[in-house]
Design an enzyme around this catalytic site. Structure first.
Site, mmCIF file in Angstrom:
data_model
loop_
_atom_site.group_PDB
_atom_site.id
_atom_site.type_symbol
_atom_site.label_atom_id
_atom_site.label_comp_id
_atom_site.label_asym_id
_atom_site.label_seq_id
_atom_site.Cartn_x
_atom_site.Cartn_y
_atom_site.Cartn_z
ATOM 1 N N GLU A 160 45.025 19.725 84.640
ATOM 2 C CA GLU A 160 44.088 18.861 85.359
ATOM 3 C C GLU A 160 44.546 17.408 85.346
ATOM 4 O O GLU A 160 44.411 16.696 86.330
ATOM 5 C CB GLU A 160 42.674 18.989 84.764
ATOM 6 C CG GLU A 160 42.002 20.309 85.078
ATOM 7 C CD GLU A 160 41.760 20.512 86.574
ATOM 8 O OE1 GLU A 160 41.713 19.529 87.323
ATOM 9 O OE2 GLU A 160 41.634 21.674 86.998
ATOM 10 N N GLN A 181 45.883 13.302 91.748
ATOM 11 C CA GLN A 181 46.758 12.583 92.695
ATOM 12 C C GLN A 181 48.112 13.264 92.906
ATOM 13 O O GLN A 181 49.033 12.665 93.426
ATOM 14 C CB GLN A 181 47.018 11.140 92.250
ATOM 15 C CG GLN A 181 45.804 10.373 91.822
ATOM 16 C CD GLN A 181 44.993 9.874 92.994
ATOM 17 O OE1 GLN A 181 45.504 9.806 94.092
ATOM 18 N NE2 GLN A 181 43.750 9.551 92.748
ATOM 19 N N TYR A 198 51.614 7.286 88.106
ATOM 20 C CA TYR A 198 50.361 6.966 87.413
ATOM 21 C C TYR A 198 50.540 7.077 85.899
ATOM 22 O O TYR A 198 49.979 7.935 85.230
ATOM 23 C CB TYR A 198 49.232 7.889 87.877
ATOM 24 C CG TYR A 198 48.954 7.768 89.335
ATOM 25 C CD1 TYR A 198 48.048 6.819 89.809
ATOM 26 C CD2 TYR A 198 49.625 8.558 90.254
ATOM 27 C CE1 TYR A 198 47.804 6.692 91.160
ATOM 28 C CE2 TYR A 198 49.398 8.424 91.614
ATOM 29 C CZ TYR A 198 48.485 7.493 92.050
ATOM 30 O OH TYR A 198 48.246 7.365 93.384
ATOM 31 N N TYR A 208 35.499 13.973 85.283
ATOM 32 C CA TYR A 208 35.978 15.109 86.072
ATOM 33 C C TYR A 208 36.734 16.102 85.190
ATOM 34 O O TYR A 208 36.482 17.309 85.220
ATOM 35 C CB TYR A 208 36.886 14.654 87.236
ATOM 36 C CG TYR A 208 37.591 15.849 87.828
ATOM 37 C CD1 TYR A 208 36.907 16.706 88.672
ATOM 38 C CD2 TYR A 208 38.898 16.172 87.457
ATOM 39 C CE1 TYR A 208 37.501 17.858 89.159
ATOM 40 C CE2 TYR A 208 39.509 17.316 87.932
ATOM 41 C CZ TYR A 208 38.809 18.153 88.785
ATOM 42 O OH TYR A 208 39.395 19.298 89.235
ATOM 43 N N ASP A 216 35.832 17.153 92.584
ATOM 44 C CA ASP A 216 36.956 16.268 92.920
ATOM 45 C C ASP A 216 36.938 16.049 94.436
ATOM 46 O O ASP A 216 35.983 16.422 95.129
ATOM 47 C CB ASP A 216 38.289 16.862 92.438
ATOM 48 C CG ASP A 216 38.627 18.160 93.160
ATOM 49 O OD1 ASP A 216 37.805 18.633 93.981
ATOM 50 O OD2 ASP A 216 39.718 18.703 92.922
#
Ligand code: SF4
Length: 349
Positions: free
Chosen positions: A46, A51, A91, A129, A147
């Protein structure tokens, strides 16, 4: 008016017949037999999937779980090793959060993930989330896993006119109203599969959709226009200079400060990144060492919150204070710096 029980039954039957085969997933038949997915693997997947697409994340997931089969293994690893393995997923704050969370599970919970949404939520770097997803998928708890895919499905099923982001609250409420104690993990994954493979962002495959008879968006004739979106704010642009200092086959790298964008990552030395461009004199004045710097092009990169043009200057030289890295080792750089290094060194490689 949507009949929730019939809609659920149809979507779950569709999932039972054709659930995606994902590296971290326990299929619906095994799940019904009581086999549960490993929380570590669900959590890791997850985090990677935020993204990032399934095809892109899967090799990383396989690499991570082969190298660090348990959360204890990951928690015991050095930051730099995990950051380097993460390179290419982007990220990087997520990779730092990943380690902080793994270490908290190892230190405070003996390597066992808490089995409730609240317990998961209390872990560092684990957002609402992910807590809901792990709780549903690994522990079969009736949590509301929402999501972007689920928001899209809800907005179409119920033809919600309120634009994102304001409409998120209503979409979450609608998704929550469909969660039951029965098969919550499969339900969450069935919705994910529907959003990923059928109710796709641009061209939904409504003729293959198991819940099309309930879909108000389809009934209105333009399901692909949901979710409504507020007008976009232009992404700001920044400019910087990246310096490629070479010593034979080695390149001078630095490690970025731990906080902030790409924090803790290996990088090329750069100037500040600012709104206005850099002229030649300014670019030379900002160089990390004095050398015979030559302009060797520029690269563009788009981050979530801004786009960046990096001018590239290259020179041969030697100096202390850098992490001298063979060119073959540059693959561990974050995408923006790898792109800059490749472009700047292209006529030398
Ligand atoms: Fe999505 Fe089309 Fe199914 Fe509606 S009918 S939920 S728009 S795929």
């Amino acid at each position: 008016m949507v009949n929730a029980e019939t809609l659920r039954a149809k979507l779950l039957a569709w999932y039972d017949a054709g659930a995606r085969d994902l590296a971290w997933r326990v299929g619906p038949a095994d799940n019904r037999a009581g086999v549960r997915a490993d929380p570590y693997r669900v959590w890791l997947s997850e985090v990677m999937l935020q993204q990032t697409t399934v095809p892109h994340a899967t090799p990383y997931f396989l690499k991570f779980t082969a190298r660090w089969p348990t959360v204890m293994d990951l928690a015991a690893e050095e930051d730099g090793e995990v950051m380097a393995a993460w390179a290419g997923l982007g990220y990087y704050a997520r990779a730092r959060n990943l380690l902080a969370c793994a270490r908290a599970v190892a230190r405070d919970h003996g390597g066992v993930f808490p089995n409730s949404e609240e317990g998961l939520r209390a872990l560092p770097g684990l957002g609402p989330y992910t807590a809901a997803a792990v709780s549903a998928i690994a522990f079969d708890r009736p949590t509301n896993v929402v999501d972007g895919n689920v928001e899209r499905v809800m907005s179409r099923l119920f033809a919600i006119e309120e634009a994102l982001p304001d409409g998120k609250t209503e979409l979450k409420r609608l998704a929550g109203a469909l969660v039951r104690d029965e098969r919550p993990g499969d339900w969450a994954q069935a919705l994910m599969d529907l959003g990923a493979t059928v109710c796709r962002p641009k061209s939904p495959l409504c003729d293959r959709c198991p819940v099309s008879e309930f879909c108000a968006g389809l009934a209105g004739g333009e399901p692909e226009t949901y979710p409504r979106k507020a007008a976009k704010v232009a992404r700001p642009h920044r400019n910087g200079v990246a310096y490629i200092l070479t010593r034979g086959h080695e390149v001078a790298l630095i490690r970025r400060p731990p906080k902030g964008l790409l924090g803790g990552m290996l990088a090329l030395p750069t100037s500040d990144w600012r709104a206005i461009g850099w002229d030649d004199q300014e670019a030379l004045a900002a160089a990390p060492v004095g050398a015979d710097w030559r302009a060797v092009g520029e690269v563009e990169h788009v981050f979530t919150h801004f786009s960046l043009t990096l001018r590239l200057l290259r020179a041969d030289g030697d100096a202390d204070g850098f992490i001298w890295t063979p060119r073959a080792g540059l693959d561990a750089l974050p995408s923006v710096f790898l792109k800059a290094a490749r472009a700047g060194l292209s006529n030398l490689l």
